[in-house]
Each structure stands twice: as C-alpha cells, then as structure tokens.
Design a protein around this motif. Sequence first.
Motif, mmCIF file in Angstrom:
data_model
loop_
_atom_site.group_PDB
_atom_site.id
_atom_site.type_symbol
_atom_site.label_atom_id
_atom_site.label_comp_id
_atom_site.label_asym_id
_atom_site.label_seq_id
_atom_site.Cartn_x
_atom_site.Cartn_y
_atom_site.Cartn_z
ATOM 1 N N ASP A 271 0.798 -1.400 -0.089
ATOM 2 C CA ASP A 271 0.063 -0.016 0.070
ATOM 3 C C ASP A 271 0.868 1.087 -0.102
ATOM 4 O O ASP A 271 0.685 2.226 -0.781
ATOM 5 N N TYR A 272 1.788 1.231 0.767
ATOM 6 C CA TYR A 272 2.797 2.359 0.918
ATOM 7 C C TYR A 272 3.394 2.819 -0.464
ATOM 8 O O TYR A 272 3.407 4.027 -0.828
ATOM 9 N N LEU A 273 3.934 1.712 -1.087
ATOM 10 C CA LEU A 273 4.452 1.993 -2.486
ATOM 11 C C LEU A 273 3.272 2.193 -3.486
ATOM 12 O O LEU A 273 3.955 2.898 -4.425
ATOM 13 N N LEU A 274 2.307 1.570 -3.640
ATOM 14 C CA LEU A 274 1.276 1.645 -4.616
ATOM 15 C C LEU A 274 0.266 2.743 -4.499
ATOM 16 O O LEU A 274 -0.372 3.149 -5.430
ATOM 17 N N GLU A 275 -0.050 3.256 -3.151
ATOM 18 C CA GLU A 275 -1.184 4.082 -2.970
ATOM 19 C C GLU A 275 -0.861 5.398 -2.784
ATOM 20 O O GLU A 275 0.281 5.721 -2.437
ATOM 21 N N ARG B 236 2.451 8.354 -4.156
ATOM 22 C CA ARG B 236 4.014 8.716 -3.477
ATOM 23 C C ARG B 236 5.103 8.330 -4.717
ATOM 24 O O ARG B 236 6.174 9.100 -4.616
ATOM 25 N N TYR B 237 4.934 7.396 -5.443
ATOM 26 C CA TYR B 237 5.807 6.532 -6.000
ATOM 27 C C TYR B 237 5.262 6.796 -7.573
ATOM 28 O O TYR B 237 4.114 6.550 -7.550
ATOM 29 N N ARG B 238 6.075 6.893 -8.632
ATOM 30 C CA ARG B 238 5.459 6.731 -9.795
ATOM 31 C C ARG B 238 6.496 6.019 -10.891
ATOM 32 O O ARG B 238 7.803 5.722 -10.521
ATOM 33 N N TYR B 239 5.859 4.991 -11.456
ATOM 34 C CA TYR B 239 6.417 4.089 -12.581
ATOM 35 C C TYR B 239 7.035 4.880 -13.892
ATOM 36 O O TYR B 239 6.293 5.488 -14.587
ATOM 37 N N THR B 240 8.216 4.806 -13.903
ATOM 38 C CA THR B 240 8.925 5.067 -15.280
ATOM 39 C C THR B 240 10.184 4.401 -15.536
ATOM 40 O O THR B 240 10.951 3.959 -14.661
ATOM 41 N N GLU C 200 17.687 6.138 -2.671
ATOM 42 C CA GLU C 200 17.428 7.276 -3.736
ATOM 43 C C GLU C 200 15.964 7.193 -4.126
ATOM 44 O O GLU C 200 15.253 8.209 -4.103
ATOM 45 N N PHE C 201 15.361 5.821 -4.650
ATOM 46 C CA PHE C 201 14.140 5.892 -5.121
ATOM 47 C C PHE C 201 13.071 6.224 -3.606
ATOM 48 O O PHE C 201 12.035 6.839 -4.112
ATOM 49 N N GLY D 278 10.642 5.243 -10.420
ATOM 50 C CA GLY D 278 11.353 3.995 -10.887
ATOM 51 C C GLY D 278 10.505 3.014 -11.585
ATOM 52 O O GLY D 278 9.568 3.273 -11.915
ATOM 53 N N TYR D 279 11.241 1.671 -11.965
ATOM 54 C CA TYR D 279 10.393 0.677 -12.711
ATOM 55 C C TYR D 279 10.470 -0.458 -11.652
ATOM 56 O O TYR D 279 10.735 -0.259 -10.671
ATOM 57 N N CYS D 280 10.091 -1.640 -12.226
ATOM 58 C CA CYS D 280 9.772 -2.769 -11.357
ATOM 59 C C CYS D 280 10.924 -3.223 -10.466
ATOM 60 O O CYS D 280 10.901 -3.667 -9.465
#
Length: 154
Positions: free
Chosen positions: A42-46, A49-53, A66-67, A74-76
């Motif tokens: 939940d912390y990483l996905l909701e 907070r974080y963006r996939y790129t 850093e991420f 970042g990515y997977c």
Amino acid sequence: AKLAKNIPPPLRGTDWAHLFHLSARLSKGVKSELAVVRRVEDYLLEGGRYRYTTDVGTPGEEPLLEFLFHTHAGYCQHFAGAAALLLRVAGVPTRVAVGFATGEQISHDSWAVRDEDAHAWIEVYFPGVGWVPFNPTPAAAQADAAHQQRRRSA
C-alpha cells in the motif's frame, strides 16, 4: 523496530536511518507478516507517492534509498527492491525474483513473451506455505507476476 530506536551515531540523519524508521512504522502493531506485506504494498502503490517510469537516469551508489526518499520514480526493479528492503528490515523473509511476466496470449495455449515482458517482483516466505509472489509495482507496468508464478509451477 530495534534499529529505529537505536540508530548508531554514524547513521543518524541518513537515508539508512529513514529506512529503519519507515520499516518500523509500516510494521508497527501488525499481527502477521502478511499484514506487513500489505502495508508495504500500500505504501508503494497508493497515495501517489511513487511513479512508474523507465526514465531513471544513471543509478547512484544507493539506488533503492534514492528511489524511496528522493526520486520517488522507478521501474519494477526499484519497486521490488524497495519492498524487499523494507520487509527484510522488518524481519519478513523476502526475496526479489526476476523473469518474465505473462506476455500476450496469442491462442488458447500459446503466449508471446517479449523482451519488454521482463519483470521483477518479490516473493515472501510463509512457513507451511512456501514462497508466495507479490507484485509491488504499479499497474502501469502491465505485469502479472502471480499468474507467471502459477504458470511456472504448473
């Protein structure tokens, strides 16, 4: 949690100290390891907070820190590595798995798996169950690690 309360002087105020505090916060008061996994997911996905790129530039010396605390993009590999780091600090046995996600189904029993289907996810060990896959990467990554795991073990 112990590390978060007793940060060694050389680590105070560093990203490592922030990691110990974040892991302790995400695991505080939970009754099961699965609950810790869900909190980290939940912390990483909701909450945005974080963006996939995949446009992340050259990694520094501590790309997961850093991420988590600076770039938030970042990515997977970033999402899986950060989840594993947070969970392991919390005492949850976790490993990063890499391989290929499901790809594209082209017929009833055939799938086309391409380079762009390369993926990283985490697996968490539960006694009596074994290693269970979780995908802490946003849906933008278009990967189904759980389905990939089922296909691999079938």
